[in-house]
Design an enzyme around this catalytic site. Structure first.
Site, mmCIF file in Angstrom:
data_model
loop_
_atom_site.group_PDB
_atom_site.id
_atom_site.type_symbol
_atom_site.label_atom_id
_atom_site.label_comp_id
_atom_site.label_asym_id
_atom_site.label_seq_id
_atom_site.Cartn_x
_atom_site.Cartn_y
_atom_site.Cartn_z
ATOM 1 N N SER A 28 2.678 -0.022 6.104
ATOM 2 C CA SER A 28 3.812 0.393 6.943
ATOM 3 C C SER A 28 4.871 -0.698 7.065
ATOM 4 O O SER A 28 6.068 -0.401 7.006
ATOM 5 C CB SER A 28 3.319 0.855 8.314
ATOM 6 O OG SER A 28 2.415 -0.065 8.843
ATOM 7 N N MET A 64 -9.295 7.893 -0.434
ATOM 8 C CA MET A 64 -10.176 8.250 0.702
ATOM 9 C C MET A 64 -10.734 9.646 0.476
ATOM 10 O O MET A 64 -10.025 10.531 -0.006
ATOM 11 C CB MET A 64 -9.379 8.229 2.005
ATOM 12 C CG MET A 64 -8.654 6.915 2.265
ATOM 13 S SD MET A 64 -7.889 6.914 3.892
ATOM 14 C CE MET A 64 -6.920 5.387 3.790
ATOM 15 N N SER A 90 0.848 -1.196 0.000
ATOM 16 C CA SER A 90 0.000 0.000 0.000
ATOM 17 C C SER A 90 0.876 1.236 0.000
ATOM 18 O O SER A 90 1.621 1.490 0.957
ATOM 19 C CB SER A 90 -0.891 0.016 1.237
ATOM 20 O OG SER A 90 -1.385 1.320 1.426
ATOM 21 N N ASP A 143 -4.779 3.514 -2.057
ATOM 22 C CA ASP A 143 -5.883 3.820 -1.138
ATOM 23 C C ASP A 143 -6.459 5.193 -1.439
ATOM 24 O O ASP A 143 -5.784 6.209 -1.276
ATOM 25 C CB ASP A 143 -5.373 3.772 0.305
ATOM 26 C CG ASP A 143 -5.086 2.350 0.749
ATOM 27 O OD1 ASP A 143 -6.018 1.525 0.706
ATOM 28 O OD2 ASP A 143 -3.929 2.057 1.115
ATOM 29 N N HIS A 193 -1.073 -1.328 -4.376
ATOM 30 C CA HIS A 193 -2.350 -1.060 -3.694
ATOM 31 C C HIS A 193 -2.467 0.447 -3.462
ATOM 32 O O HIS A 193 -1.617 1.050 -2.799
ATOM 33 C CB HIS A 193 -2.390 -1.826 -2.374
ATOM 34 C CG HIS A 193 -3.687 -1.721 -1.631
ATOM 35 N ND1 HIS A 193 -4.775 -2.512 -1.909
ATOM 36 C CD2 HIS A 193 -4.069 -0.902 -0.616
ATOM 37 C CE1 HIS A 193 -5.777 -2.193 -1.084
ATOM 38 N NE2 HIS A 193 -5.371 -1.220 -0.296
ATOM 39 N N MET A 224 -11.248 -6.240 5.483
ATOM 40 C CA MET A 224 -10.427 -5.289 6.235
ATOM 41 C C MET A 224 -10.076 -5.877 7.600
ATOM 42 O O MET A 224 -10.943 -6.385 8.318
ATOM 43 C CB MET A 224 -11.173 -3.970 6.450
ATOM 44 C CG MET A 224 -11.404 -3.147 5.193
ATOM 45 S SD MET A 224 -9.910 -2.714 4.279
ATOM 46 C CE MET A 224 -9.002 -1.752 5.485
ATOM 47 N N MET A 282 -12.247 4.043 -0.731
ATOM 48 C CA MET A 282 -12.927 4.262 0.553
ATOM 49 C C MET A 282 -13.658 5.591 0.421
ATOM 50 O O MET A 282 -13.276 6.609 1.007
ATOM 51 C CB MET A 282 -11.899 4.266 1.687
ATOM 52 C CG MET A 282 -11.396 2.861 2.008
ATOM 53 S SD MET A 282 -9.820 2.866 2.872
ATOM 54 C CE MET A 282 -8.719 2.979 1.465
ATOM 55 N N ASP A 318 -6.316 -6.532 4.344
ATOM 56 C CA ASP A 318 -5.705 -5.201 4.355
ATOM 57 C C ASP A 318 -5.790 -4.627 5.765
ATOM 58 O O ASP A 318 -6.888 -4.460 6.302
ATOM 59 C CB ASP A 318 -6.479 -4.319 3.350
ATOM 60 C CG ASP A 318 -5.930 -2.910 3.228
ATOM 61 O OD1 ASP A 318 -4.862 -2.624 3.788
ATOM 62 O OD2 ASP A 318 -6.584 -2.104 2.530
ATOM 63 N N GLY A 319 -4.602 -4.344 6.327
ATOM 64 C CA GLY A 319 -4.555 -3.685 7.619
ATOM 65 C C GLY A 319 -3.737 -4.451 8.638
ATOM 66 O O GLY A 319 -4.098 -5.570 9.012
ATOM 67 N N GLY A 320 -2.613 -3.873 9.047
ATOM 68 C CA GLY A 320 -1.798 -4.471 10.096
ATOM 69 C C GLY A 320 -1.089 -5.752 9.691
ATOM 70 O O GLY A 320 -0.728 -6.565 10.548
ATOM 71 N N GLY A 373 -9.015 3.846 6.929
ATOM 72 C CA GLY A 373 -8.763 5.274 7.133
ATOM 73 C C GLY A 373 -7.294 5.629 7.292
ATOM 74 O O GLY A 373 -6.862 6.666 6.804
ATOM 75 N N PHE A 374 -6.539 4.749 7.943
ATOM 76 C CA PHE A 374 -5.150 5.100 8.244
ATOM 77 C C PHE A 374 -4.251 3.865 8.171
ATOM 78 O O PHE A 374 -4.698 2.756 8.486
ATOM 79 C CB PHE A 374 -5.044 5.711 9.653
ATOM 80 C CG PHE A 374 -5.870 6.958 9.799
ATOM 81 C CD1 PHE A 374 -5.372 8.200 9.416
ATOM 82 C CD2 PHE A 374 -7.181 6.882 10.268
ATOM 83 C CE1 PHE A 374 -6.157 9.349 9.513
ATOM 84 C CE2 PHE A 374 -7.963 8.027 10.380
ATOM 85 C CZ PHE A 374 -7.452 9.267 9.994
ATOM 86 N N GLY A 375 -3.005 4.081 7.797
ATOM 87 C CA GLY A 375 -2.006 3.028 7.869
ATOM 88 C C GLY A 375 -1.501 2.906 9.300
ATOM 89 O O GLY A 375 -1.788 3.749 10.156
ATOM 90 N N GLY A 376 -0.751 1.834 9.546
ATOM 91 C CA GLY A 376 -0.041 1.704 10.814
ATOM 92 C C GLY A 376 -0.878 1.271 12.007
ATOM 93 O O GLY A 376 -0.429 1.389 13.146
ATOM 94 N N HIS A 418 -8.288 0.768 -4.096
ATOM 95 C CA HIS A 418 -9.203 0.535 -2.972
ATOM 96 C C HIS A 418 -9.940 1.838 -2.683
ATOM 97 O O HIS A 418 -9.372 2.767 -2.110
ATOM 98 C CB HIS A 418 -8.353 0.071 -1.768
ATOM 99 C CG HIS A 418 -9.121 -0.165 -0.513
ATOM 100 N ND1 HIS A 418 -8.493 -0.351 0.706
ATOM 101 C CD2 HIS A 418 -10.447 -0.268 -0.264
ATOM 102 C CE1 HIS A 418 -9.405 -0.540 1.648
ATOM 103 N NE2 HIS A 418 -10.604 -0.480 1.086
HETATM 104 C C1 DX5 Z 1 -6.263 1.515 5.497
HETATM 105 C C2 DX5 Z 1 -5.794 1.190 4.112
HETATM 106 C C3 DX5 Z 1 -4.645 0.287 4.063
HETATM 107 C C4 DX5 Z 1 -3.397 0.797 4.755
HETATM 108 C C5 DX5 Z 1 -2.701 -0.389 5.321
HETATM 109 O O1 DX5 Z 1 -7.504 2.134 5.435
HETATM 110 O O2 DX5 Z 1 -6.837 0.583 3.360
HETATM 111 O O3 DX5 Z 1 -4.357 -0.144 2.740
HETATM 112 O O4 DX5 Z 1 -2.510 1.494 3.927
HETATM 113 O O5 DX5 Z 1 -1.635 0.027 6.066
HETATM 114 P P1 DX5 Z 1 -0.908 -0.917 7.126
HETATM 115 O O6 DX5 Z 1 -0.374 -2.096 6.390
HETATM 116 O O7 DX5 Z 1 0.146 -0.017 7.689
HETATM 117 O O8 DX5 Z 1 -1.949 -1.307 8.156
HETATM 118 ZN ZN ZN Z 2 -6.310 -0.357 1.412
#
Ligand code: DX5
Ligand code: ZN
Length: 216
Positions: free
Chosen positions: A199, A36, A7, A34, A32, A138, A67, A176-178, A143-146, A65
């Site tokens: 991340s 938003m 991502s 994102d 990927h 998900m 959102m 997707d996520g973490g 909404g956010f990475g990390g 993706h």
């Molecule tokens: C979150 C995004 C993800 C995000 C994942 O809303 O859809 O794609 O970038 O980031 P990590 O891998 O850091 O959780």
């Molecule tokens: Zn995503």
């Protein structure tokens, strides 16, 4: 076969071309992206012109993706900008509009996909299962990475894997996520075949080794 989709939300936006060109050699399968809108999620990222610019330099297919609220309004724009997979959220519109949007994506020669947020039950994908080439579960609130991986999404992942195997075996199942080396293995064990990592990918000093570990 396990695929990876870094991502670019965690890339260096000042050096986006450099970071995207490095993904293929490291073993990634998709980029990927994102998108938003500040409404569907409390964050704003990038839009159609940036996707079109990324398409000009990316050797890898774009996994876009969305959102965004009522994505049907922008499906044509993102397809024409160069999305290869275009993912909508089932929570973002009515069943009727979501179905129409997926059909429009298919007609434009792009792979249609849907995503479910953590609180959305697995059943929400059923009306769309046969229309999709990919389903995204998900494992964080979008909404956010990390953010931290939600392991309690694994029963939902297994349920959707079973439905895919029965009803649409060619469909991919993405998380997707973490996602990191540890949680990526949990996702593989529960039926995912496409792993998004933001991340963990971009912070890793050796992305090729990280990618190999995700696919191992
Ligand atoms: C979150 C995004 C993800 C995000 C994942 O809303 O859809 O794609 O970038 O980031 P990590 O891998 O850091 O959780
Ligand atoms: Zn995503």
């Amino acid at each position: 076969m396990i695929k990876t989709a870094p991502s670019i939300l965690s890339a260096d936006f000042v050096n986006l071309e450099r970071d995207i060109r490095a993904l293929g050699p490291a073993g990634a399968d998709y980029v990927h992206v994102d998108v938003m809108d500040g409404l569907f999620v409390p964050n704003i990222t990038i839009g159609i012109p940036v996707v079109a610019a990324i398409k000009r330099i990316s050797p890898l297919p774009l996994d876009v993706h969305l959102m965004i609220d009522r994505p049907i309004r922008y499906v044509e724009g993102f397809c024409k900008a160069g999305a290869d997979v275009l993912t909508l959220h089932v929570e973002a519109d009515t069943v009727e509009n979501t179905r129409a949007a997926l059909e429009q994506i298919r007609a434009l020669g792009v792979h249609p996909a849907i995503s479910v947020k953590p609180k959305t039950p697995a059943e929400a994908v059923l009306p769309f299962l046969k229309l999709c080439d990919l389903i995204l579960v998900m494992t964080v609130e979008p909404g956010f990475g990390g953010q931290s991986f939600m392991e309690d999404m694994m029963p939902k992942l297994r349920t959707i894997r079973a439905w895919i195997d029965e009803q649409n075996p060619g469909c991919e199942l993405e998380v997707d996520g973490g996602v990191n080396e540890r949680t990526g293995k949990i996702c593989r064990d529960n039926g995912a075949n496409v792993l998004v990592a933001g991340s963990a990918w971009f912070k890793n000093p050796d992305p090729a080794a990280f990618c190999r570990a995700l696919k191992a």
